[in-house]
Design an enzyme around this catalytic site. Structure first.
Site, PDB file in Angstrom:
ATOM      1  N   SER A 141      -9.620  -0.455   7.260  1.00 38.83           N
ATOM      2  CA  SER A 141      -9.025  -0.325   5.927  1.00 38.83           C
ATOM      3  C   SER A 141      -8.297  -1.553   5.406  1.00 38.83           C
ATOM      4  CB  SER A 141      -8.075   0.876   5.907  1.00 38.83           C
ATOM      5  OG  SER A 141      -8.788   2.078   6.012  1.00 38.83           O
ATOM      6  N   SER A 160      -9.304   1.650   3.156  1.00 41.14           N
ATOM      7  CA  SER A 160      -8.511   2.391   2.202  1.00 41.14           C
ATOM      8  C   SER A 160      -7.432   1.564   1.493  1.00 41.14           C
ATOM      9  CB  SER A 160      -7.822   3.562   2.918  1.00 41.14           C
ATOM     10  OG  SER A 160      -6.928   3.099   3.925  1.00 41.14           O
ATOM     11  N   LYS A 171       0.836  -1.206   0.000  1.00 37.03           N
ATOM     12  CA  LYS A 171       0.000   0.000   0.000  1.00 37.03           C
ATOM     13  C   LYS A 171       0.869   1.253   0.000  1.00 37.03           C
ATOM     14  CE  LYS A 171      -3.785   2.049   2.749  1.00 37.03           C
ATOM     15  NZ  LYS A 171      -4.650   1.838   3.941  1.00 37.03           N
TER      16      LYS A 171
END
Length: 455
Positions: free
Chosen positions: A179, A155, A79
């Site tokens: 997330s 996210s 990420k």
């Protein structure tokens, strides 16, 4: 041509049996990205050449008998709020200084590299790991492999969609209000939020200093355990990180003697998918068939912990962004501005009170875990929503209508470990997921339960 392994642990076994090479796994991952990334918006930065070099080095090491563990030679996504020396960290924002984290690895990323993982690129996120995509900004709109018209969750959007689409076998995400678990649930993969403090969060662009967790998304609970073993443990750069390394438990599929508390209250609100109740009941029946003893329980301070998560995240995020926000308001995504504005409306006394109530709830959940080993509940009450359903009249994407249907923030407030695994499908054929929570540093029990469920 022999079908390639679909899980990290199967790929690790195949590498050691010489039925596949890391180069072949990596080439397949790159081919999957070539085929789908333009639609799915999984990557912000790809490291194709670097990944192939790492894969070739892994094959050479394994051929010489140098074995770095199960992650050796496995394609991974990271990420893009975690620093990695090979490329910029953007947090999917125009605001973050591109020199942030330059030339260095977050401890979790460094541990992946030391274990021989093949990192294929940096994956999409919501801006600063909060909010929703903003079509007005020059970044990919992440989409769900099950249906590209739907949101993959956030996210850790790109990590979830990338695992589901075969662009890598596992990846790192972060979790402050869900997330890791939301994209795992919407994309039909497994995701683990470790206990707060088990994995160093330094080298990660902060959202909520006292809430942020770094953890894996992969195809199975067993895969998540393999990643956690590598990334867990203390690091001097993170004062919240404790000396709690992790070793995977024995995975035998037998849950005899395990006490599982089933939570229904708050998890079947109005608007839930019609298939949810039957799918969840079937999942509980599987756990019972594996030998677990099931009892009904209720989570203490449910609404208070959801509120505390929002207050804490808003205030801690504002503390980080206050200076940039005042001078670069329009550079932030619309949804990010809304979250930071929430933090500005909360008093210092409110923030302190939220921390006091979090401690009360942590004590209460600790007492509950003296009566059960694992807690089971739905992760989200619906499948992945379409972007059309989330788009307001002015074209802005807003997730506020989903809040009562997403059941993840409670666990960030208390800091306990939580695993999400697919459990079935909505009436429309999209994934629904089971959420398994454990006591602080009790990842072994919930991973055993998740693995037994997936067998």
């Amino acid at each position: 041509m022999t079908e390639l392994p679909q899980t990290l642990t199967d790929a690790a076994q195949a590498l050691r049996q010489s039925t596949v090479t890391s180069v072949r796994l990596t080439e397949a991952a790159i081919a999957a990205a070539d085929a789908s990334d333009a639609v799915l918006g999984t990557y912000l930065t790809r490291f194709d050449e670097y990944a192939l070099e790492r894969a070739a080095a892994a094959d050479a090491e394994l051929a010489r008998g140098v074995d770095r563990g199960l992650l050796h030679g496995i394609p991974f996504g990271v990420k893009d709020i975690l620093a990695m020396a090979e490329g910029p960290t953007t947090a999917q924002s125009l605001v973050l200084d591109r020199a942030w984290g330059a030339g260095r690895d977050a401890p979790s990323v460094a541990r992946l590299k030391a274990a021989g993982a093949v990192i294929t690129g940096k994956t999409t996120t919501m801006e600063f790991a909060v909010g929703m995509p903003d079509p007005a900004k020059p970044f990919p709109i992440p989409r769900n492999p099950w249906n590209p018209d739907t949101w993959p969750g956030g996210s850790s959007s790109g990590t979830g969609s990338g695992v589901a689409a075969g662009m890598f076998l596992a990846g790192l995400g972060t979790d402050t209000a869900g997330s890791i678990r939301i994209p795992a649930a919407f994309c039909g993969v497994s995701g683990l939020m470790p206990t707060f403090g088990r994995v160093p969060k330094s080298g990660c662009v902060p959202l909520g200093y006292s809430l942020d967790h770094v953890g894996p998304l992969a195809r199975s609970a067993r895969d998540c355990a393999a990643v956690l073993e590598v990334i867990a443990g203390p690091h001097a750069s993170d004062p919240d990180c404790v000396d709690a390394p992790f070793s995977p438990p024995e995975f035998d599929g037998d849950l005899t003697g395990m006490r599982i508390g089933v939570v229904r209250e708050h998890h079947f609100p109005q608007g839930s998918d019609p298939a949810l109740e039957g799918v969840f009941d079937a999942a509980v029946a599987v756990l019972t068939a594996r030998g677990a003893t099931v009892v009904e329980v209720a989570l203490p301070y449910w609404q208070e912990m959801i509120t505390a998560d929002l207050i804490t995240m808003g205030c801690e995020a504002l503390a980080y962004h206050r200076t940039d926000l005042s001078g670069r308001w329009n550079d932030y995504f619309v949804a990010t501005r809304a979250m930071l504005a929430l933090g500005a409306q909360v008093s210092g006394a409110d923030y302190v009170q939220a921390q006091r109530v979090r401690r009360v709830a942590q004590d209460a959940i600790g007492r509950l875990f003296s009566t059960v080993d694992v807690i089971a509940c739905p992760a989200i009450s619906v499948g992945a929503p379409s972007y059309e359903s989330l788009t307001g009249p002015e074209g802005q994407i807003d997730v506020a209508g989903l809040f009562q249907l997403i059941h993840t923030p409670y666990w960030d407030s208390v800091g306990n470990p939580v695993l999400v695994v697919p459990m079935g499908f909505t009436a429309g054929g999209l994934p629904l997921s089971l959420q398994l929570a454990g006591p602080a540093f009790g990842e072994s029990a919930l991973l055993r339960a998740g693995d037994a469920f997936q067998q």
